[in-house]
Design an enzyme around this catalytic site. Structure first.
Site, mmCIF file in Angstrom:
data_model
loop_
_atom_site.group_PDB
_atom_site.id
_atom_site.type_symbol
_atom_site.label_atom_id
_atom_site.label_comp_id
_atom_site.label_asym_id
_atom_site.label_seq_id
_atom_site.Cartn_x
_atom_site.Cartn_y
_atom_site.Cartn_z
ATOM 1 N N TYR A 148 -2.454 -1.126 -19.340
ATOM 2 C CA TYR A 148 -2.338 -2.170 -18.316
ATOM 3 C C TYR A 148 -3.566 -3.082 -18.321
ATOM 4 O O TYR A 148 -3.458 -4.293 -18.463
ATOM 5 C CB TYR A 148 -2.162 -1.514 -16.951
ATOM 6 C CG TYR A 148 -1.964 -2.484 -15.804
ATOM 7 C CD1 TYR A 148 -0.750 -3.158 -15.645
ATOM 8 C CD2 TYR A 148 -2.966 -2.713 -14.867
ATOM 9 C CE1 TYR A 148 -0.558 -4.035 -14.585
ATOM 10 C CE2 TYR A 148 -2.784 -3.586 -13.804
ATOM 11 C CZ TYR A 148 -1.573 -4.242 -13.661
ATOM 12 O OH TYR A 148 -1.379 -5.119 -12.609
ATOM 13 N N ARG A 189 2.098 3.498 -5.568
ATOM 14 C CA ARG A 189 0.800 2.954 -5.183
ATOM 15 C C ARG A 189 0.404 3.478 -3.804
ATOM 16 O O ARG A 189 1.226 3.985 -3.048
ATOM 17 C CB ARG A 189 0.831 1.423 -5.230
ATOM 18 C CG ARG A 189 0.659 0.915 -6.633
ATOM 19 C CD ARG A 189 0.819 -0.575 -6.735
ATOM 20 N NE ARG A 189 2.214 -0.988 -6.831
ATOM 21 C CZ ARG A 189 2.620 -2.226 -7.018
ATOM 22 N NH1 ARG A 189 1.738 -3.187 -7.123
ATOM 23 N NH2 ARG A 189 3.906 -2.517 -7.106
HETATM 24 P P1 NAD Z 1 6.380 -4.583 -9.566
HETATM 25 O O1 NAD Z 1 6.346 -3.451 -10.527
HETATM 26 O O2 NAD Z 1 6.962 -4.356 -8.208
HETATM 27 O O3 NAD Z 1 7.131 -5.821 -10.199
HETATM 28 C C1 NAD Z 1 7.120 -6.112 -11.574
HETATM 29 C C2 NAD Z 1 8.491 -6.614 -11.969
HETATM 30 O O4 NAD Z 1 8.478 -6.930 -13.379
HETATM 31 C C3 NAD Z 1 9.592 -5.557 -11.770
HETATM 32 O O5 NAD Z 1 10.712 -6.141 -11.163
HETATM 33 C C4 NAD Z 1 9.911 -5.111 -13.194
HETATM 34 O O6 NAD Z 1 11.247 -4.643 -13.341
HETATM 35 C C5 NAD Z 1 9.635 -6.372 -13.983
HETATM 36 N N1 NAD Z 1 9.335 -6.131 -15.407
HETATM 37 C C6 NAD Z 1 8.491 -5.201 -15.925
HETATM 38 N N2 NAD Z 1 8.475 -5.291 -17.259
HETATM 39 C C7 NAD Z 1 9.334 -6.313 -17.599
HETATM 40 C C8 NAD Z 1 9.753 -6.875 -18.807
HETATM 41 N N3 NAD Z 1 9.301 -6.441 -19.991
HETATM 42 N N4 NAD Z 1 10.651 -7.894 -18.776
HETATM 43 C C9 NAD Z 1 11.127 -8.349 -17.590
HETATM 44 N N5 NAD Z 1 10.767 -7.846 -16.398
HETATM 45 C C10 NAD Z 1 9.873 -6.842 -16.408
HETATM 46 O O7 NAD Z 1 4.884 -5.113 -9.429
HETATM 47 P P2 NAD Z 1 4.263 -6.200 -8.431
HETATM 48 O O8 NAD Z 1 3.315 -5.521 -7.548
HETATM 49 O O9 NAD Z 1 5.327 -7.046 -7.851
HETATM 50 O O10 NAD Z 1 3.401 -7.049 -9.458
HETATM 51 C C11 NAD Z 1 3.814 -8.328 -9.916
HETATM 52 C C12 NAD Z 1 2.755 -8.893 -10.841
HETATM 53 O O11 NAD Z 1 1.518 -9.021 -10.136
HETATM 54 C C13 NAD Z 1 2.475 -8.028 -12.057
HETATM 55 O O12 NAD Z 1 2.248 -8.872 -13.169
HETATM 56 C C14 NAD Z 1 1.209 -7.299 -11.695
HETATM 57 O O13 NAD Z 1 0.458 -6.946 -12.821
HETATM 58 C C15 NAD Z 1 0.503 -8.334 -10.843
HETATM 59 N N6 NAD Z 1 -0.435 -7.703 -9.908
HETATM 60 C C16 NAD Z 1 0.013 -7.055 -8.802
HETATM 61 C C17 NAD Z 1 -0.892 -6.447 -7.960
HETATM 62 C C18 NAD Z 1 -0.458 -5.718 -6.707
HETATM 63 O O14 NAD Z 1 -1.296 -5.133 -6.034
HETATM 64 N N7 NAD Z 1 0.790 -5.729 -6.325
HETATM 65 C C19 NAD Z 1 -2.262 -6.494 -8.228
HETATM 66 C C20 NAD Z 1 -2.669 -7.141 -9.382
HETATM 67 C C21 NAD Z 1 -1.758 -7.764 -10.212
HETATM 68 N N1 UDP Z 2 -4.389 6.950 -4.426
HETATM 69 C C1 UDP Z 2 -4.414 8.076 -3.637
HETATM 70 N N2 UDP Z 2 -3.225 8.643 -3.303
HETATM 71 C C2 UDP Z 2 -2.023 8.146 -3.699
HETATM 72 C C3 UDP Z 2 -2.011 6.989 -4.514
HETATM 73 C C4 UDP Z 2 -3.219 6.424 -4.865
HETATM 74 O O1 UDP Z 2 -5.478 8.545 -3.225
HETATM 75 O O2 UDP Z 2 -0.990 8.719 -3.340
HETATM 76 C C5 UDP Z 2 -5.687 6.297 -4.757
HETATM 77 C C6 UDP Z 2 -5.889 6.007 -6.231
HETATM 78 O O3 UDP Z 2 -6.468 7.135 -6.881
HETATM 79 C C7 UDP Z 2 -6.814 4.812 -6.177
HETATM 80 C C8 UDP Z 2 -6.393 4.070 -4.909
HETATM 81 O O4 UDP Z 2 -5.689 5.025 -4.134
HETATM 82 O O5 UDP Z 2 -8.144 5.229 -6.023
HETATM 83 C C9 UDP Z 2 -5.481 2.881 -5.197
HETATM 84 O O6 UDP Z 2 -4.441 3.336 -6.024
HETATM 85 P P1 UDP Z 2 -3.201 2.431 -6.428
HETATM 86 O O7 UDP Z 2 -2.355 3.268 -7.327
HETATM 87 O O8 UDP Z 2 -2.557 1.855 -5.234
HETATM 88 O O9 UDP Z 2 -3.793 1.194 -7.238
HETATM 89 P P2 UDP Z 2 -5.054 0.957 -8.189
HETATM 90 O O10 UDP Z 2 -5.933 0.076 -7.405
HETATM 91 O O11 UDP Z 2 -5.715 2.256 -8.559
HETATM 92 O O12 UDP Z 2 -4.446 0.294 -9.386
#
Ligand code: NAD
Ligand code: UDP
Ligand code: UDP
Length: 330
Positions: A148, A189
């Site tokens: 990732y 998460r």
């Molecule tokens: P999520 O897993 O809920 O959504 C991701 C979506 O992408 C899903 O619907 C999944 O089916 C789709 N997907 C995965 N691989 C694919 C592929 N090869 N082709 C088509 N679709 C595909 O995650 P999210 O939290 O909604 O994250 C959305 C974006 O934001 C991601 O790029 C993630 O890396 C980025 N992001 C999210 C967070 C967060 O905290 N939520 C933080 C940092 C970055």
């Molecule tokens: N974490 C935890 N219990 C859970 C899920 C996550 O203690 O059930 C912790 C994880 O080890 C990390 C933080 O919570 O330190 C955030 O985890 P998350 O998977 O949400 O996202 P990250 O920021 O690590 O990508």
């Protein structure tokens, strides 16, 4: 139908953030083409939108070429939850890297802007705190999180090379931990895990001693930052941090969730996953200067929305057992 604002491609549109983005764009009058392979998203996240003639849903893997006609591209496709992206690490890397090539190839052919949702994970286990965009990070290239972290770093490289080599108009945002309704029950998460556990009086699973920190941003705030970034002029490429600078330990988060749900859950400790970052907090001065953006939703308010969402969802499945209590942990 394209809608008066044009037709927008949202990859990963059936996911957590993507499904919120699709709704917002439709509400603003755009036509939306949602492309998703449903690996970590759910059809149910966008099913209600199918009644809107401006919404189209296409099942497709962005690691494969895509030939469509759109005016703007938001590239969100990628699993974001550690247990989810580690299930099939090779596919996670393909999604980030081949997905970036394909979506940039599409943007180049069409001459349209493309936004990439990068991540705070590009900073790895940061040695600088808070994290500014100028920080290059501290990332293990061969660990369990690397598919990732390095995938997203490589995607940023490809974005900037397409910008420099081909003049593609790119917008890169680095999102920090975002939470809210429409995370899946099995997402894994921390916020959704804790809320779902607390609502069922199940043990709260803290990995490690819970002293690691995260900064949690409510999805509406994150979305506002993403949309503002897309609206900037062609000279603004980013990367720009989007996140909430209020920092909490994971233990504090657990305590807040227990208090707000009135749960009888106990806290149970489990081993810390490898390379789990110890601290994370965004410096958002770039977002303030370029986008006039700052998060508005305090953690307690966002948690309240999230608890309500999961309470309804679990109740439908007959799974809520925790007693209700007035939410007061703010
Ligand atoms: P999520 O897993 O809920 O959504 C991701 C979506 O992408 C899903 O619907 C999944 O089916 C789709 N997907 C995965 N691989 C694919 C592929 N090869 N082709 C088509 N679709 C595909 O995650 P999210 O939290 O909604 O994250 C959305 C974006 O934001 C991601 O790029 C993630 O890396 C980025 N992001 C999210 C967070 C967060 O905290 N939520 C933080 C940092 C970055
Ligand atoms: N974490 C935890 N219990 C859970 C899920 C996550 O203690 O059930 C912790 C994880 O080890 C990390 C933080 O919570 O330190 C955030 O985890 P998350 O998977 O949400 O996202 P990250 O920021 O690590 O990508
Ligand atoms: N691509 C795509 N849709 C398009 C245009 C290109 O999916 O409308 C893919 C293309 O198949 C290639 C990638 O995007 O795999 C990069 O395309 P580009 O034209 O930049 O480079 P090349 O085809 O020379 O590799």
């Amino acid at each position: 139908m394209t809608g008066f604002g044009g037709r927008v491609l949202v990859t990963g549109g059936a996911g957590f953030i993507g499904s919120h983005l699709c709704r917002r764009l439709l509400a603003e009058g755009y036509g939306v083409l949602c492309v998703d392979d449903f690996s970590t998203g759910a059809r149910s996240n966008v099913e209600p939108l199918l009644a809107n003639p401006r919404f189209e849903l296409l099942e497709h893997d962005v690691a494969r070429p895509l030939h469509v006609d759109v005016d703007t591209i938001y590239n969100l496709a990628c699993p974001a939850s550690p247990p989810q992206y580690q299930k099939d690490p090779i596919q996670t890397m393909k999604t980030s890297v081949l997905g970036a090539f394909n979506m940039l190839g599409l943007a180049k052919r069409l001459g349209v802007p493309i936004l990439q949702t990068s991540t705070s994970e590009v900073y790895g286990d940061p040695l600088q705190h808070p994290q500014m965009e100028a920080y290059w990070g501290n990332v293990n290239p061969i660990g369990l999180r690397s598919c990732y972290d390095e995938g997203k770093r490589c995607a940023e490289t490809i974005f900037f090379d397409y910008h420099r080599e081909h003049g593609v108009q790119i917008k890169v945002v680095r999102l920090f931990n975002t939470f809210g309704p429409r995370m899946l029950i099995d997402d894994g998460r921390v916020v959704s895990n804790f809320v779902i556990q607390a609502l069922q009086n199940l043990p709260i699973t803290i990995y490690g001693d819970g002293s690691q920190t995260r900064s949690f941003c409510y999805v509406d705030d994150t979305l506002e930052g993403i949309v503002r970034m897309m609206a900037t002029g062609p000279d603004v490429t980013g990367p720009v941090n989007i996140g909430n600078p209020q920092e909490f330990t994971v233990l504090e988060l657990a305590q807040k969730v227990i208090a707000m749900t009135g749960s009888a859950s106990e806290i149970r400790h489990f081993p810390l996953p490898s390379d789990d970052p110890t601290r994370r907090k965004p410096d958002i001065s770039q977002a303030a200067a370029l986008l006039d953006w700052a998060p508005k939703v305090p953690l307690a308010e966002g948690l309240g929305q999230t608890i309500d969402y999961f309470e309804t969802l679990l109740a439908r499945q007959g799974l809520v057992t925790a007693p209700r209590k007035v939410r007061s942990a703010g």
